[in-house]
Design an enzyme around this catalytic site. Structure first.
Site, PDB file in Angstrom:
ATOM      1  N   PHE A 125       0.862  -1.188   0.000  1.00 41.11           N
ATOM      2  CA  PHE A 125       0.000   0.000   0.000  1.00 41.11           C
ATOM      3  C   PHE A 125       0.899   1.239   0.000  1.00 41.11           C
ATOM      4  CE2 PHE A 125      -2.681   3.187   2.144  1.00 41.11           C
ATOM      5  CZ  PHE A 125      -3.823   3.098   1.374  1.00 41.11           C
ATOM      6  N   ASP A 193       2.565  -6.298   7.111  1.00 42.77           N
ATOM      7  CA  ASP A 193       1.413  -5.413   7.210  1.00 42.77           C
ATOM      8  C   ASP A 193       0.172  -6.309   7.112  1.00 42.77           C
ATOM      9  OD1 ASP A 193      -0.809  -3.798   6.586  1.00 42.77           O
ATOM     10  OD2 ASP A 193       0.424  -2.275   5.624  1.00 42.77           O
ATOM     11  N   TYR A 216      -9.680  -0.890  11.530  1.00 39.20           N
ATOM     12  CA  TYR A 216     -10.950  -0.338  11.038  1.00 39.20           C
ATOM     13  C   TYR A 216     -11.524  -1.084   9.839  1.00 39.20           C
ATOM     14  CZ  TYR A 216      -7.458   2.318   8.288  1.00 39.20           C
ATOM     15  OH  TYR A 216      -6.374   2.677   7.517  1.00 39.20           O
ATOM     16  N   LYS A 217     -10.796  -2.091   9.318  1.00 38.41           N
ATOM     17  CA  LYS A 217     -11.329  -2.812   8.156  1.00 38.41           C
ATOM     18  C   LYS A 217     -12.154  -4.010   8.648  1.00 38.41           C
ATOM     19  CE  LYS A 217      -7.324  -1.476   5.334  1.00 38.41           C
ATOM     20  NZ  LYS A 217      -7.911  -0.535   4.384  1.00 38.41           N
ATOM     21  N   ARG A 365     -12.798  -3.191  -6.425  1.00 40.70           N
ATOM     22  CA  ARG A 365     -12.528  -4.082  -5.286  1.00 40.70           C
ATOM     23  C   ARG A 365     -13.822  -4.413  -4.544  1.00 40.70           C
ATOM     24  NH1 ARG A 365      -8.172  -2.127  -1.061  1.00 40.70           N
ATOM     25  NH2 ARG A 365      -9.921  -0.760  -0.561  1.00 40.70           N
TER      26      ARG A 365
END
Ligand SMILES: Cc1ncc(COP(=O)(O)O)c(C=O)c1O
Length: 406
Positions: A125, A193, A216-217, A365
């Protein structure tokens, strides 16, 4: 299409995780395939935040002691530990993943004196790449090396390697045990990660040197919820990172003139904990503590495979490509499609109540959060995508206007 909606409804009825959906607040008529970006809120979040507000008004500054606020980074870390296959006292929670990357990489460099190279995966990312580049610029004599083939990239100069277990764009997953072993055999340290892993399937970081990730995902900690850094116990006595804030000091309230790191994982905390931001995460962890991660993986594989099968029925004829692996073992909990008009397609789909997202230049996505998605949702989402393609809704000019957050 290879399966009927009625067959999907039967799968929902037999789903051992099906009852968790009721614990999340999801708007009526929305199929939420963006849990890989921001998870849905547990219904108990408002009460959890209100509880902390009550502590604040009842105890005022006394909350730091009486309500355990000062220790939140560590007590929350202990609650997260089972989700990444590690033990208590190994995770500090706070700030963002970007900051956690600086902590992990700078500590790794200190543990490998004489080695001057940080290997960064170009598939990482952007923030992972940017933070490493910024860190190396600020240090003297270090360099970033792009990961190509792992064996060709590793040599005696490499101090550490930073990779994501799941590629944020393709949704594909690395074999962390195998990669970690190869990196460590070359004398380097492995930093993972886990942003797209934690809460998506069982994770095992017990052999990794460091790991970072957000909450938060798939974990549903809420927008901007605190991130985490994991440090293997074998490194905790020696590991020192660059962000030497007062909360990571051995005696924060002695207000000494110089910095001395705290014992153990506490030295990986930095400044005042964001107490209110921890509250929704705790509400989410109250759910996660009851979840069988093996069942999450089984359902995730079933949901992503179903979506791929359904899209296979029409995708190619409209120019939709499959970017994610067809091999379920190599996928995370995401399916990525490609199309040159990906952005307006995602926007048109949102107008039919199906929320996916877009990553430039051409990737659509779709994240599959097994705690609150149903098989019928997947069926309906694929049907809606087929309709957007068949009727060409996405051609409308208004869908081309880019929003700030895609
Ligand atoms: C793999 C990965 N790392 C890091 C981040 C973001 O980091 P931060 O929490 O600092 O915004 C994301 C955000 O989507 C991500 O997907």
């Amino acid at each position: 299409m290879t399966i009927s909606r009625a067959e999907c409804a039967a799968l929902d009825a037999a789903d051992p995780l099906g009852h968790f959906r009721d614990e999340f607040a999801l708007p009526e008529g929305t199929i939420y395939l963006t849990g890989n970006s921001l998870g849905a809120p547990p219904k108990t979040v408002a009460a959890a935040v209100a509880r902390v507000m009550g502590e604040w008004s009842d105890r005022l500054v006394g909350g730091w002691n009486a309500s355990g606020w000062f220790d939140l980074p560590l007590t929350t870390g202990d609650r997260l530990a089972p989700l990444i296959g590690v033990g208590p006292g190994q995770i500090a929670v706070g700030e963002s993943t970007s900051i956690a990357i600086v902590k992990a990489v700078s500590a790794a460099l200190g543990l490998r004196p004489g080695r001057r190279v940080v290997v960064s995966d170009p598939a990482n990312f952007p923030t992972d790449r940017y933070m490493v580049e910024g860190l190396v610029r600020a240090l003297d004599g270090y360099e970033v090396r792009r990961l190509e083939d792992l064996d060709a990239t590793l040599d005696d100069d490499v101090a550490c390697v930073l990779m994501s277990e799941v590629d944020y764009r393709t949704g594909d997953r690395h074999d962390t045990a195998e990669v970690t072993a190869r990196v460590q055999a070359a004398g380097a340290l492995m930093i993972w990660d886990l942003c797209h892993s934690v809460g998506a399937f069982p994770v095992d970081m017990s052999r990794a040197d460091f790991a970072v990730g957000c909450t938060y995902k798939y974990l549903n900690g809420g927008p901007g919820s605190p991130a985490f850094v994991y440090v293997h116990p074998r490194h905790q006595a020696e590991a020192e990172h660059l962000l030497t804030g007062w909360c990571g000091h051995a005696a924060p309230f002695a207000f000494e003139p110089g910095y001395r790191p705290a014992e153990g994982i506490r030295r990986f905390t930095v400044g005042t904990p964001h107490v209110l931001s921890f509250a929704p995460l705790h509400a989410a962890l109250d759910i996660w503590e009851r979840v069988d991660l093996g069942a999450v993986r089984d359902k995730s594989v079933a949901l992503t495979s179903l979506f791929i099968d359904l899209v296979d029925g029409f995708g190619a004829s409209y120019g939709l490509g499959l970017l994610s692996s067809r091999d379920a073992g190599r996928r995370g909990s995401q399916v990525s499609l490609t199309h040159p008009e990906g952005y307006p397609i995602v926007r048109a789909l949102a107008d039919l109540g199906v929320l996916g997202d877009f990553r430039a230049p051409d990737t659509l996505r779709f994240g599959f959060a097994p705690l609150y998605l149903r098989f019928t949702d997947v069926y309906d989402a694929a049907t809606a995508l087929g309709e957007v393609m068949e009727k060409g809704h996405w051609r409308e000019e208004r869908y081309r206007r880019r929003l700030a957050v895609t």
